[in-house]
Enzyme design. Structure first.
Site, mmCIF file in Angstrom:
data_model
loop_
_atom_site.group_PDB
_atom_site.id
_atom_site.type_symbol
_atom_site.label_atom_id
_atom_site.label_comp_id
_atom_site.label_asym_id
_atom_site.label_seq_id
_atom_site.Cartn_x
_atom_site.Cartn_y
_atom_site.Cartn_z
ATOM 1 C CD GLU A 109 -2.883 -0.674 2.682
ATOM 2 O OE1 GLU A 109 -2.389 0.010 3.655
ATOM 3 O OE2 GLU A 109 -3.815 -1.322 2.710
ATOM 4 N NE ARG B 21 -12.635 -6.936 17.302
ATOM 5 C CZ ARG B 21 -12.151 -5.803 17.817
ATOM 6 N NH1 ARG B 21 -12.851 -4.988 18.534
ATOM 7 N NH2 ARG B 21 -10.888 -5.220 17.095
HETATM 8 P P1 ADP Z 1 -3.834 -4.406 12.371
HETATM 9 O O1 ADP Z 1 -4.703 -5.323 11.755
HETATM 10 O O2 ADP Z 1 -2.458 -5.160 12.507
HETATM 11 O O3 ADP Z 1 -4.034 -3.381 13.382
HETATM 12 P P2 ADP Z 1 -4.029 -2.316 10.287
HETATM 13 O O4 ADP Z 1 -4.245 -2.484 9.064
HETATM 14 O O5 ADP Z 1 -5.252 -1.870 10.996
HETATM 15 O O6 ADP Z 1 -3.410 -3.605 11.015
HETATM 16 O O7 ADP Z 1 -3.090 -1.101 10.597
HETATM 17 C C1 ADP Z 1 -2.632 -0.790 11.803
HETATM 18 C C2 ADP Z 1 -2.119 0.658 12.123
HETATM 19 O O8 ADP Z 1 -0.812 0.482 11.120
HETATM 20 C C3 ADP Z 1 -2.743 1.793 11.447
HETATM 21 O O9 ADP Z 1 -3.480 2.292 12.597
HETATM 22 C C4 ADP Z 1 -1.818 2.733 11.086
HETATM 23 O O10 ADP Z 1 -1.242 3.357 12.294
HETATM 24 C C5 ADP Z 1 -0.636 1.964 10.420
HETATM 25 N N1 ADP Z 1 -0.927 1.741 9.058
HETATM 26 C C6 ADP Z 1 -1.509 0.786 8.468
HETATM 27 N N2 ADP Z 1 -1.611 0.905 6.941
HETATM 28 C C7 ADP Z 1 -0.921 1.978 6.864
HETATM 29 C C8 ADP Z 1 -0.558 2.669 5.850
HETATM 30 N N3 ADP Z 1 -0.910 2.416 4.337
HETATM 31 N N4 ADP Z 1 -0.057 4.118 5.649
HETATM 32 C C9 ADP Z 1 0.142 4.537 7.026
HETATM 33 N N5 ADP Z 1 0.126 3.789 8.185
HETATM 34 C C10 ADP Z 1 -0.450 2.661 8.178
#
Ligand code: ADP
Length: 446
Positions: free
Chosen positions: A200, A291
């Protein structure tokens, strides 16, 4: 309506579910490990069943033990709370196969949303804006090169089965891509048993803004506006607020409608949350939580809706009572997650509670399973209380937050109350001026 609900959880969320059940005339069954025999959720429930030794894998994650408890107590439904088995599609499927209602979405949708590549794909198709990135999984480091160049650096390599902020690697320059790709993939295999990764665009200064939806699985869905959960440490939320202080009304209505429509199109059932990164006035979907969330009370306070009760009604097959036009934002709410941890080092601080005094008064809510004399066991999450405040305006809620934090007493263990007090006095926080990285630097320099 159900006569009896088994609550497959512990701590404050088990109490939260118990309270909704009692107000609906439903009896409750608590399950507990041997370490939790004296826990508040066991004391308050109508019945309780010990399901195993302290380790979560042998108790709160023990599917056969939980199903036996539901069978022997003749429960009609199981509410999984958050964490533990709440997003385990296999558990949801087995529960339903036993003729017991699962208070949550269908096991198929839990499985889809648990695979982030599949979830992103489903969202794209449902018209939800996603973070620009690879079209699905990326197989090899060589495949990643043109994809990353196309997206534009910096990029982030993420595990399809990831969770808890693990299995992610930020790549600033093309020459670092191959090693980051291989590291993320190896970590993903070791941590989640699945080496699949995707790529991403890495967003530099986003906020974390999430939209609460409630849907009935029959094509009806509403949104309950948004929460701002940008104040995070190690990707764990610390203090949340609703509504997001920097969103204008038109943007709020637009993203809420996008999420409600997507939930309806997906045939989603129950409460769910669409999580986004929000940067330069654009929303980028990152994941859906299938959830009830820890931070759901801030939404309950501004919308005056009992989200857990709605989940129960929908699982029992009742018509959805909520109409979008009736749902309005009333004032502002904050939630502080109070952990039994050292407020400076964040090391867990289990042990015996000597004194516990919960603050009160207008607009103050404390969701906690603590009581004086209770011993916090060392085996589980360190969240021990949530202090939620509501005010007519953000400023009023902030004054109330400081006042309530000042009244709260938890002695015998260390807690993060002092961290919340420092936050509540911080000019950037007061101004609503923060992104997802802000709290880490506040903690480091404060
Ligand atoms: P998890 O399921 O491990 O929590 P997420 O996809 O929800 O993973 O991402 C967790 C955190 O990682 C986000 O809240 C953000 O802080 C950071 N993050 C994830 N994707 C990105 C991105 N494309 N750019 C910047 N930060 C990101």
């Amino acid at each position: 309506m159900f006569k009896k609900v088994l609550i497959a959880n512990r701590g404050e969320i088990a109490l939260r579910i118990h309270r909704a059940c009692k107000e609906m005339g439903i009896s409750t069954v608590a399950v507990h490990s041997t370490a939790d025999s004296n826990a508040m959720h066991v004391r308050l429930a109508d019945e309780s069943v010990c399901i195993g030794p302290p380790t979560a894998a042998d108790s709160y994650l023990n599917i056969p033990a939980i199903l036996s408890a539901a069978t022997v107590t003749d429960a009609d439904a199981i509410h999984p709370g958050y964490g533990f088995l709440s997003e385990n599609a296999n558990f949801a499927r087995i529960v339903e196969e036993h003729g017991i209602a699962f208070i949550g979405p269908s096991s198929d949708l839990i499985a889809t949303m648990g695979d982030k590549v599949a979830a992103k794909d489903a969202m794209k198709r449902a018209g939800v804006p996603v973070v620009p990135g690879s079209d699905g999984a990326v197989k090899t480091a060589a495949d990643a090169v043109p994809i990353a160049a196309d997206i534009g650096y910096p990029v982030i390599v993420k595990a399809a089965s990831g969770g808890g902020g693990r299995g992610m690697k930020v790549v600033q320059r093309p020459e670092d891509l191959e090693s980051a790709f291989n590291m993320a993939s190896t970590e993903a295999l070791a941590g989640f048993g699945d080496a699949t990764v995707y790529i991403e665009k890495f967003l530099g200064q986003p906020r974390h803004v999430e939209v609460q939806v409630i849907a009935d699985g029959k094509g009806n869905a509403v949104h309950l506006f948004e929460r701002d959960c940008s104040l995070q440490r190690k990707h764990q939320k610390v203090l949340e607020e609703a509504p997001c202080p920097i969103l204008d009304e038109a943007t709020r209505q637009r993203i809420g409608k996008v999420c409600a429509d997507a939930a309806a199109n997906l045939g989603y059932r129950s409460a769910g949350t669409f999580e986004f990164l929000f940067e330069n006035d654009e929303f980028y979907f990152i994941e859906m939580n299938t959830r009830v969330q820890v931070e759901h009370p801030v939404t309950e306070m501004i919308c005056d809706i009992d989200i857990v009760a709605e989940m129960i009604r929908i699982a029992a097959g009742e018509e959805m009572s909520l109409r979008q036009d009736d749902i309005r934002i009333n004032g502002h709410a904050f939630e502080c997650r109070i952990n039994a941890e050292d407020p400076e080092t964040f090391t867990p601080s289990p042990g015996r509670i000597v004194e516990f005094h919960a603050p009160g008064g207008l607009g103050v809510r404390v969701d906690s399973a603590l009581y004086a004399g209770y011993s916090i066991p060392p085996y589980y999450d360190s969240l021990v209380a949530k202090l939620i405040v509501h005010g007519r305006t953000r400023d009023e809620a902030l004054m109330r937050l400081r006042r309530a934090l000042g009244e709260m007493v938890v002695s015998g263990v260390s807690t993060t109350i002092p961290l919340h007090q420092r936050l509540a006095d911080n000019p950037s926080f007061i101004a609503g001026d923060y992104d997802i990285h802000w709290l880490e630097s506040f903690v480091a320099t404060d």
